[in-house]
Design a protein around this motif. Structure first.
Motif, PDB file in Angstrom:
ATOM      1  N   GLY A   1       0.818  -1.211   0.000  1.00  0.00           N
ATOM      2  CA  GLY A   1       0.000   0.000   0.000  1.00  0.00           C
ATOM      3  C   GLY A   1       0.849   1.256   0.000  1.00  0.00           C
ATOM      4  O   GLY A   1       0.535   2.230  -0.698  1.00  0.00           O
ATOM      5  N   ARG A   2       1.919   1.242   0.781  1.00  0.00           N
ATOM      6  CA  ARG A   2       2.831   2.393   0.799  1.00  0.00           C
ATOM      7  C   ARG A   2       3.467   2.592  -0.581  1.00  0.00           C
ATOM      8  O   ARG A   2       3.631   3.726  -1.045  1.00  0.00           O
ATOM      9  N   ALA A   3       3.834   1.496  -1.220  1.00  0.00           N
ATOM     10  CA  ALA A   3       4.454   1.596  -2.550  1.00  0.00           C
ATOM     11  C   ALA A   3       3.468   2.166  -3.562  1.00  0.00           C
ATOM     12  O   ALA A   3       3.824   3.014  -4.396  1.00  0.00           O
TER      13      ALA A   3
ATOM     14  N   LEU B   1       7.991  -1.580  -2.376  1.00  0.00           N
ATOM     15  CA  LEU B   1       7.806  -2.784  -3.190  1.00  0.00           C
ATOM     16  C   LEU B   1       8.761  -3.885  -2.744  1.00  0.00           C
ATOM     17  O   LEU B   1       8.379  -5.059  -2.617  1.00  0.00           O
ATOM     18  N   ALA B   2      10.026  -3.496  -2.482  1.00  0.00           N
ATOM     19  CA  ALA B   2      11.008  -4.485  -2.032  1.00  0.00           C
ATOM     20  C   ALA B   2      10.606  -5.073  -0.682  1.00  0.00           C
ATOM     21  O   ALA B   2      10.757  -6.280  -0.438  1.00  0.00           O
ATOM     22  N   ALA B   3      10.078  -4.229   0.210  1.00  0.00           N
ATOM     23  CA  ALA B   3       9.646  -4.713   1.520  1.00  0.00           C
ATOM     24  C   ALA B   3       8.458  -5.664   1.389  1.00  0.00           C
ATOM     25  O   ALA B   3       8.366  -6.674   2.101  1.00  0.00           O
ATOM     26  N   ALA B   4       7.553  -5.349   0.476  1.00  0.00           N
ATOM     27  CA  ALA B   4       6.390  -6.214   0.268  1.00  0.00           C
ATOM     28  C   ALA B   4       6.815  -7.579  -0.258  1.00  0.00           C
ATOM     29  O   ALA B   4       6.253  -8.615   0.132  1.00  0.00           O
ATOM     30  N   GLU B   5       7.809  -7.596  -1.146  1.00  0.00           N
ATOM     31  CA  GLU B   5       8.300  -8.862  -1.684  1.00  0.00           C
ATOM     32  C   GLU B   5       8.955  -9.705  -0.596  1.00  0.00           C
ATOM     33  O   GLU B   5       8.955 -10.935  -0.664  1.00  0.00           O
TER      34      GLU B   5
END
Length: 442
Positions: free
Chosen positions: A295-297, A333-337
């Motif tokens: 969501g942040r991304a 995005l990297a954190a979500a992955e």
């Protein structure tokens, strides 16, 4: 320390050099892309680890390869840490057009002792740097650059200046060379005639009775001058070849700055699409942290898109702002992955002075010139060194009220970038953009 005194007049070679840089910067295609890419401080530092001479592709046509090879051989034979850098420096770039700022940033990555000869405009500047834990470096590059200016009569080509500067920098005593060149330059010019004295030492007020009185002589002199000017002008109009109009210095800088902005705009547009495609292709992750990071991304990407819609009508800060927001989207995005929350770990922050310097920053106490108190801001290695050396930061320059100023000098109520330091001072940059605080701001 000797004062760097240079004659005020500049010959056409300086304008020709600026014109060449502007033309290369404006040329589309691979050559332009290569120039903007290879001028990064990391690339320059990596190149200097392999060779003591770095030449940006912009100067490849004005510096013969054999002259470059000869300079490399001279430096390597001396065993001294002399380094030569030729890359376009323009007001408003990462280094604000200053050789000292570029040399400091490069040296921060190379370390040790370094004697840097950096082309600034049409003249070499010498910067001698050493680790902060040691004493100051000898002023080899400083005196070599000054001696070169006097040797070439302040009118040497880039190749001629580099050749002389390298030779002086590796000499046994560059300071003595400098003093000798100054003396030779002054002797060649000869003493200036004193006030009221002619070039032959005579006093025009001392008459011998053979000269006409001033009141009777001036009409003849005026007529003679007018006739000579008429004949000379007619001859020049008859014989001279047509010449291309020269490009004024300010126009060359403006063209190069405009080309740099267009490059950043293309980069922002390309990354906006690429990050959007990655977000769209991402499968929803299970877990609260991953969902929050995604969501942040998405929010950061949406904010970047909104600013990009006005990018062409905004300032350079808007273009840089889009890149910063896309970095935030990439981080989320990297954190979500990884199925982690983007707020769980300490967020990387861009360099406060200029976000284009990257996110390899250290919180540093900095006081702006003329200010009475200091603030703690994240700064890149080059800017930290500038603070320690009490020199001006290589800040991102923007236009405000007809002047070029560091972006953070724009009133906070007029710029969301200044108010948040491009997000380096607060974590609500994305939220401010989504609330519309950027609308109508510069």
């Amino acid at each position: 320390m000797p004062v760097d005194i240079r004659p005020g007049g500049r010959l056409p070679r300086a304008l020709l050099t600026l014109f060449l840089i502007a033309l290369v910067c404006l040329t589309p295609g691979a050559a332009h892309a290569e120039s903007t890419t290879t001028s990064s401080v990391e690339t320059i530092a990596d190149a200097l680890r392999e060779s003591p001479v770095y030449v940006d592709p912009v100067y490849s046509t004005v510096l013969p390869e054999e002259m470059r090879a000869e300079a490399v051989a001279t430096i390597e034979e001396s065993g001294l840490p002399v380094r030569v850098v030729l890359t376009p420096l323009l007001a408003g770039d990462d280094w604000n057009g200053e050789a000292s700022a570029l040399a400091a940033a490069v040296h921060d990555r190379l370390g040790g002792v370094g004697h840097y000869l950096v082309l600034e405009g049409d003249t070499f500047r010498g910067e001698d740097l050493s680790p902060s834990t040691e004493g100051g470096a000898s002023l080899r590059a400083h005196y070599a650059a000054l001696a070169t200016s006097y040797t070439t009569g302040f009118d040497g080509t880039v190749g001629e200046q580099m050749e002389q500067a390298v030779e002086f920098a590796v000499s046994d005593d560059p300071e003595a060379v400098y003093e000798a060149q100054v003396n030779a330059y002054e002797e060649a010019r000869g003493p200036l005639p004193s006030q009221g004295e002619g070039a032959d030492g005579s006093n025009p007020e001392d008459g011998d009775g053979s000269a006409l009185p001033i009141g009777r002589a001036w009409p003849w002199a005026l007529g003679t001058v007018a006739l000579l000017a008429l004949l000379g002008g007619g001859y020049l109009l008859w014989t001279r070849r047509p010449t291309a109009p020269s490009l004024p210095q300010h126009a060359a800088f403006a063209n190069a700055s405009r080309a740099r902005r267009e490059t950043l705009e293309r980069q922002a547009e390309r990354e906006l699409i690429e990050v959007g495609e990655r977000l769209g292709a991402m499968e929803p992750k299970s877990g609260t942290d991953a969902a929050h990071s995604l969501g942040r991304a998405l929010d950061a990407h949406d904010a970047a898109r909104r600013v990009a819609e006005r990018m062409g009508r905004g300032s350079l800060a808007d273009v840089v702002g889009v890149l910063v927001l896309l970095d935030l989207a990439e981080e989320g995005l990297a954190a979500a992955e990884r199925r982690r929350s983007s707020t769980a770990a300490r967020r990387r922050r861009h360099c406060y002075a200029n976000p284009l310097h990257g996110t390899g920053t250290t919180d540093t106490d900095w006081r702006q010139l003329g200010a009475t108190r200091s603030v703690r801001v994240p700064l890149c290695g080059g800017c930290v060194k500038a603070v320690r050396g009490r020199t001006r930061l290589a800040a991102l320059q923007v236009e405000h009220e007809g002047r070029s100023v560091p972006y953070y000098e724009v009133p906070a109520e007029e710029s969301v970038w200044a108010a948040t330091g491009f997000g380096s001072l607060s974590d609500d940059l994305v939220e401010r953009i989504l609330r519309g605080e950027h609308s109508g701001r510069r």
